[in-house]
Scaffold this active site. Structure first.
Site, PDB file in Angstrom:
ATOM      1  CE  LYS A 160      65.875  35.147  -6.839  1.00 54.83           C
ATOM      2  NZ  LYS A 160      66.868  36.235  -6.875  1.00 54.83           N
TER       3      LYS A 160
HETATM    4  N1  PMP Z   1      72.506  37.495  -8.038  1.00 55.61           N
HETATM    5  C1  PMP Z   1      71.654  37.626  -7.026  1.00 55.61           C
HETATM    6  C2  PMP Z   1      72.165  37.546  -5.626  1.00 55.61           C
HETATM    7  C3  PMP Z   1      70.286  37.815  -7.283  1.00 55.61           C
HETATM    8  O1  PMP Z   1      69.419  37.933  -6.274  1.00 55.61           O
HETATM    9  C4  PMP Z   1      69.840  37.902  -8.623  1.00 55.61           C
HETATM   10  C5  PMP Z   1      68.379  38.143  -8.917  1.00 55.61           C
HETATM   11  N2  PMP Z   1      67.705  36.957  -9.118  1.00 55.61           N
HETATM   12  C6  PMP Z   1      70.763  37.759  -9.656  1.00 55.61           C
HETATM   13  C7  PMP Z   1      72.096  37.558  -9.328  1.00 55.61           C
HETATM   14  C8  PMP Z   1      70.355  37.794 -11.101  1.00 55.61           C
HETATM   15  O2  PMP Z   1      69.715  36.599 -11.483  1.00 55.61           O
HETATM   16  P1  PMP Z   1      68.606  36.560 -12.604  1.00 55.61           P
HETATM   17  O3  PMP Z   1      69.216  37.120 -13.836  1.00 55.61           O
HETATM   18  O4  PMP Z   1      68.251  35.139 -12.743  1.00 55.61           O
HETATM   19  O5  PMP Z   1      67.481  37.403 -12.118  1.00 55.61           O
END
Ligand code: PMP
Length: 270
Positions: A160
């Protein structure tokens, strides 16, 4: 949903707890100019009956954060256990009685001009009341974006990374302008990567299928939980593989997963 924060909110910044209004960075901060930060998103759910907040998988989020910070060589001088303790302390100090979103952010903090990085790192943890991110009770409408997902050899989508979210912002802006709730990214190979802010799953012929993490998708923690639960609790065959765009139109079901969106069904894809 956009969460505007109360300036009196207590946040963790510069190694201590302070009101949000005092947590400020300088205009020359490296990460502000060059996107050199790594963030996380964690949910805490308020349980009315137990009158308590339950933070979902904080250790997994902080471990992912630490691994991803390594890509940018950002050092967070706290263990996952210490970061979990900071998170719990923020819940206590803010006395939240509602659902909460936790936003850890680590970044290159030197205040100067020049893209080369150094060892000046900083981190903050912010917790704020947060409702539904996408209103998905009637199902979501999604559009395949004309923007392509960033490539691992340019900016890794699995982390991220702050700067990478320009890609998500462009796709979200386009999706909203076209009347969709969320965008679906294809990668440079033309395969489905993920949503702008969430991972994607499809049901086809009784199998639960999601793009492999090598398709330029974030290695979602909700994604991993759904894969595990679908296999263990529902006995589904779960497959991580490349998904063609046209499979979005012929599959039996589609849904998004993510910390902000939860598990959100898709009822229309264009
Ligand atoms: N893809 C993106 C681009 C995101 O920003 C997120 C949010 N974190 C997710 C997928 C989902 O990830 P997670 O389940 O870890 O929140």
């Amino acid at each position: 949903m956009k969460a505007d924060a109360d300036p009196n909110l207590i946040v963790y910044f510069d190694g201590r707890y302070m009101p949000l209004r005092d947590a400020r960075v300088g205009i020359l901060t490296h990460a502000l100019h060059y996107g050199t930060g790594v963030f996380e998103g964690i949910r805490a759910h308020w349980d009315k009956e137990q009158e308590d907040l339950f933070v979902l998988k904080p250790r997994e989020h902080y471990e992912r954060w630490n691994r991803n910070c390594g890509i940018l060589r950002i050092h967070v001088p706290a263990s996952a256990a210490e970061l979990c303790a900071i998170t719990v302390e923020l819940m206590r100090r803010n006395a939240f009685h509602t659902n909460v979103y936790v936003r850890p952010l680590a970044y290159k903090s030197a205040e100067r001009v020049g893209v080369s990085t150094d060892d000046e790192d900083a981190f903050a943890v912010i917790a704020l009341p947060f409702g539904e991110y996408l209103h998905s009770d009637k199902g979501l409408h999604a559009g395949v974006s004309s923007w392509r997902r960033i490539e691992d050899n340019a900016i890794p989508a699995r982390a991220k990374i702050c700067g990478a979210y320009v890609n998500s912002a462009l796709a979200t802006d386009e999706a909203h302008a076209c009347g969709f709730d969320e965008a679906i990214f294809l990668n440079e190979s033309g395969h489905v990567a993920e949503g702008a802010t969430c991972n994607i799953f499809m049901m086809r012929n009784g199998n639960l299928i999601t793009p492999a993490v090598t398709e330029n998708a974030l290695e979602g923690i909700t994604r991993a939980s759904v894969m595990e639960l679908a296999q263990r609790e529902l006995g589904l065959r779960v497959v991580a593989r490349a998904i063609d765009r046209s499979e979005l139109y012929v599959c039996d079901e589609l849904f998004f997963t993510g910390t902000a969106v939860g598990v959100a069904p898709l009822v229309r894809v264009a």
